[in-house]
Write a protein that holds these residues in place. Structure first.
Motif, PDB file in Angstrom:
ATOM      1  N   TYR A   3       0.842  -1.180   0.000  1.00  6.43           N
ATOM      2  CA  TYR A   3       0.000   0.000   0.000  1.00  6.43           C
ATOM      3  C   TYR A   3       0.887   1.244   0.000  1.00  6.43           C
ATOM      4  O   TYR A   3       1.889   1.291   0.706  1.00  6.43           O
ATOM      5  CB  TYR A   3      -0.881  -0.032   1.253  1.00  6.43           C
ATOM      6  CG  TYR A   3      -1.735   1.173   1.466  1.00  6.43           C
ATOM      7  CD1 TYR A   3      -2.931   1.319   0.791  1.00  6.43           C
ATOM      8  CD2 TYR A   3      -1.356   2.165   2.357  1.00  6.43           C
ATOM      9  CE1 TYR A   3      -3.723   2.431   0.996  1.00  6.43           C
ATOM     10  CE2 TYR A   3      -2.139   3.274   2.571  1.00  6.43           C
ATOM     11  CZ  TYR A   3      -3.322   3.404   1.879  1.00  6.43           C
ATOM     12  OH  TYR A   3      -4.103   4.500   2.084  1.00  6.43           O
ATOM     13  N   PHE A   4       0.514   2.250  -0.786  1.00  3.53           N
ATOM     14  CA  PHE A   4       1.265   3.498  -0.859  1.00  3.53           C
ATOM     15  C   PHE A   4       0.315   4.683  -0.803  1.00  3.53           C
ATOM     16  O   PHE A   4      -0.834   4.589  -1.232  1.00  3.53           O
ATOM     17  CB  PHE A   4       2.039   3.600  -2.186  1.00  3.53           C
ATOM     18  CG  PHE A   4       3.161   2.634  -2.323  1.00  3.53           C
ATOM     19  CD1 PHE A   4       4.463   3.017  -2.029  1.00  3.53           C
ATOM     20  CD2 PHE A   4       2.939   1.331  -2.766  1.00  3.53           C
ATOM     21  CE1 PHE A   4       5.519   2.129  -2.176  1.00  3.53           C
ATOM     22  CE2 PHE A   4       3.981   0.440  -2.908  1.00  3.53           C
ATOM     23  CZ  PHE A   4       5.276   0.833  -2.612  1.00  3.53           C
ATOM     24  N   GLU A   5       0.841   5.787  -0.320  1.00  3.55           N
ATOM     25  CA  GLU A   5       0.196   7.085  -0.450  1.00  3.55           C
ATOM     26  C   GLU A   5       1.210   7.979  -1.158  1.00  3.55           C
ATOM     27  O   GLU A   5       1.697   7.587  -2.217  1.00  3.55           O
ATOM     28  CB  GLU A   5      -0.249   7.593   0.927  1.00  3.55           C
ATOM     29  CG  GLU A   5      -1.397   6.762   1.490  1.00  3.55           C
ATOM     30  CD  GLU A   5      -1.878   7.212   2.862  1.00  3.55           C
ATOM     31  OE1 GLU A   5      -1.177   7.990   3.547  1.00  3.55           O
ATOM     32  OE2 GLU A   5      -2.972   6.770   3.252  1.00  3.55           O
ATOM     33  N   VAL A  10       8.629   7.222  -4.254  1.00  2.00           N
ATOM     34  CA  VAL A  10       9.874   6.481  -4.048  1.00  2.00           C
ATOM     35  C   VAL A  10      10.065   5.425  -5.146  1.00  2.00           C
ATOM     36  O   VAL A  10      11.191   5.119  -5.526  1.00  2.00           O
ATOM     37  CB  VAL A  10       9.890   5.824  -2.649  1.00  2.00           C
ATOM     38  CG1 VAL A  10      11.050   4.879  -2.469  1.00  2.00           C
ATOM     39  CG2 VAL A  10       9.881   6.902  -1.570  1.00  2.00           C
ATOM     40  N   VAL A  11       8.978   4.887  -5.646  1.00  2.00           N
ATOM     41  CA  VAL A  11       9.046   3.856  -6.696  1.00  2.00           C
ATOM     42  C   VAL A  11       8.505   4.372  -8.030  1.00  2.00           C
ATOM     43  O   VAL A  11       8.134   3.595  -8.903  1.00  2.00           O
ATOM     44  CB  VAL A  11       8.299   2.566  -6.259  1.00  2.00           C
ATOM     45  CG1 VAL A  11       8.992   1.915  -5.082  1.00  2.00           C
ATOM     46  CG2 VAL A  11       6.833   2.846  -5.972  1.00  2.00           C
ATOM     47  N   ARG A  41       4.855   9.983 -15.912  1.00  2.00           N
ATOM     48  CA  ARG A  41       5.746  10.394 -14.821  1.00  2.00           C
ATOM     49  C   ARG A  41       5.318  11.757 -14.270  1.00  2.00           C
ATOM     50  O   ARG A  41       5.258  11.963 -13.064  1.00  2.00           O
ATOM     51  CB  ARG A  41       7.196  10.423 -15.299  1.00  2.00           C
ATOM     52  CG  ARG A  41       8.184  10.789 -14.212  1.00  2.00           C
ATOM     53  CD  ARG A  41       8.030   9.829 -13.022  1.00  2.00           C
ATOM     54  NE  ARG A  41       8.726  10.311 -11.862  1.00  2.00           N
ATOM     55  CZ  ARG A  41       9.842   9.808 -11.396  1.00  2.00           C
ATOM     56  NH1 ARG A  41      10.408   8.772 -12.014  1.00  2.00           N
ATOM     57  NH2 ARG A  41      10.393  10.305 -10.337  1.00  2.00           N
ATOM     58  N   GLU A  42       4.984  12.665 -15.154  1.00  2.00           N
ATOM     59  CA  GLU A  42       4.509  13.986 -14.715  1.00  2.00           C
ATOM     60  C   GLU A  42       3.190  13.856 -13.959  1.00  2.00           C
ATOM     61  O   GLU A  42       2.990  14.482 -12.923  1.00  2.00           O
ATOM     62  CB  GLU A  42       4.340  14.893 -15.940  1.00  2.00           C
ATOM     63  CG  GLU A  42       3.876  16.291 -15.594  1.00  2.00           C
ATOM     64  CD  GLU A  42       3.749  17.166 -16.824  1.00  2.00           C
ATOM     65  OE1 GLU A  42       2.798  17.968 -16.848  1.00  2.00           O
ATOM     66  OE2 GLU A  42       4.587  17.052 -17.745  1.00  2.00           O
ATOM     67  N   ARG A  43       2.319  13.010 -14.463  1.00  2.00           N
ATOM     68  CA  ARG A  43       1.004  12.823 -13.844  1.00  2.00           C
ATOM     69  C   ARG A  43       1.106  12.195 -12.464  1.00  2.00           C
ATOM     70  O   ARG A  43       0.436  12.631 -11.529  1.00  2.00           O
ATOM     71  CB  ARG A  43       0.132  11.963 -14.767  1.00  2.00           C
ATOM     72  CG  ARG A  43      -1.321  12.214 -14.607  1.00  2.00           C
ATOM     73  CD  ARG A  43      -2.149  11.760 -15.792  1.00  2.00           C
ATOM     74  NE  ARG A  43      -1.795  10.553 -16.451  1.00  2.00           N
ATOM     75  CZ  ARG A  43      -2.275   9.350 -16.143  1.00  2.00           C
ATOM     76  NH1 ARG A  43      -3.111   9.200 -15.154  1.00  2.00           N
ATOM     77  NH2 ARG A  43      -1.903   8.304 -16.834  1.00  2.00           N
ATOM     78  N   ILE A  44       1.943  11.172 -12.283  1.00  2.00           N
ATOM     79  CA  ILE A  44       2.027  10.513 -10.977  1.00  2.00           C
ATOM     80  C   ILE A  44       2.614  11.470  -9.943  1.00  2.00           C
ATOM     81  O   ILE A  44       2.208  11.449  -8.776  1.00  2.00           O
ATOM     82  CB  ILE A  44       2.792   9.163 -11.040  1.00  2.00           C
ATOM     83  CG1 ILE A  44       2.536   8.331  -9.770  1.00  2.00           C
ATOM     84  CG2 ILE A  44       4.271   9.353 -11.250  1.00  2.00           C
ATOM     85  CD1 ILE A  44       1.138   7.855  -9.591  1.00  2.00           C
ATOM     86  N   GLY A  63      11.473  -8.070  -7.124  1.00  2.00           N
ATOM     87  CA  GLY A  63      11.289  -6.646  -6.875  1.00  2.00           C
ATOM     88  C   GLY A  63      10.659  -5.866  -8.006  1.00  2.00           C
ATOM     89  O   GLY A  63      10.492  -4.652  -7.910  1.00  2.00           O
ATOM     90  N   GLU A  64      10.297  -6.540  -9.096  1.00  2.00           N
ATOM     91  CA  GLU A  64       9.631  -5.870 -10.212  1.00  2.00           C
ATOM     92  C   GLU A  64       8.152  -5.671  -9.885  1.00  2.00           C
ATOM     93  O   GLU A  64       7.555  -6.456  -9.151  1.00  2.00           O
ATOM     94  CB  GLU A  64       9.758  -6.693 -11.495  1.00  2.00           C
ATOM     95  CG  GLU A  64      11.166  -6.770 -12.025  1.00  2.00           C
ATOM     96  CD  GLU A  64      11.665  -5.423 -12.528  1.00  2.00           C
ATOM     97  OE1 GLU A  64      10.928  -4.729 -13.243  1.00  2.00           O
ATOM     98  OE2 GLU A  64      12.819  -5.076 -12.180  1.00  2.00           O
TER      99      GLU A  64
END
Length: 177
Positions: A3-5, A10-11, A41-44, A63-64
């Motif tokens: 889970y990420f916020e 970082v990834v 990339r700009e959007r994220i 790790g992929e």
């Protein structure tokens, strides 16, 4: 699954590469890989700062990123950029307000080809939408992504009828709950 916020950044490089692999393959093969890479990339970077942003990533043993899903809580006023204008055309402003504003918006769901057919997409989507505000979530899909449309229908997502004569090239889906 992880889970990420905001820590999704970082990834972001790995996520961007997974996105490009998935969304420049059929039926999106007409997309330029470099332009897709730069735009995502700009959007994220921006999306990670939206109210209610959340993401789930499925990682392989090496790790992929095998699959991912991102989204956030849809705010008022409803946006008009990207495909949002088509959503309003398709459903009308009143239904957008009633059905979508305040609900969790699934922005991207992607599974790499080697992980398809394993139930990963369903698990990612279920995990991310499990805590949707009021149990309400929505997403849109391109009407030419036939396998994608079939997937959402198969797992119980529902399509609100478009206003008469207002079909667009996007299809809106509401979560099964």
């Amino acid at each position: 699954m992880r889970y990420f916020e905001l820590d999704i950044l970082v990834v972001a490089d790995q996520l961007t590469e997974a996105y490009v692999e998935i969304f420049t393959a059929p039926p999106w093969q007409h997309r330029d890989a470099e332009a897709t890479r730069a735009a995502f990339r700009e959007r994220i970077e921006s999306d990670a700062h939206r109210p209610g942003f959340r993401a789930m990533l499925a990682m392989s043993d090496d790790g992929e990123i095998d699959g991912f899903v991102t989204g956030w809580t849809t705010q008022a006023p409803f946006r008009t950029d990207r495909a949002y204008g088509k959503v309003t055309t398709r459903l009308g402003a009143d239904r957008v307000s009633d059905l979508l504003v305040g609900a969790f918006e699934v922005d991207e769901l992607g599974v790499r080809s080697h992980a398809r057919g394993t139930g990963l997409g369903r698990r990612l989507l279920s995990a991310l939408t499990a805590t949707a505000p009021g149990g309400r979530a929505w997403l849109l899909a391109w009407n030419q992504a036939h396998d994608t449309l079939a997937f959402y229908r198969r797992i119980g997502w529902q399509e609100p009828e478009p206003l008469p004569g207002n079909e667009t090239d996007v299809v809106v889906f509401l979560s099964p709950s």
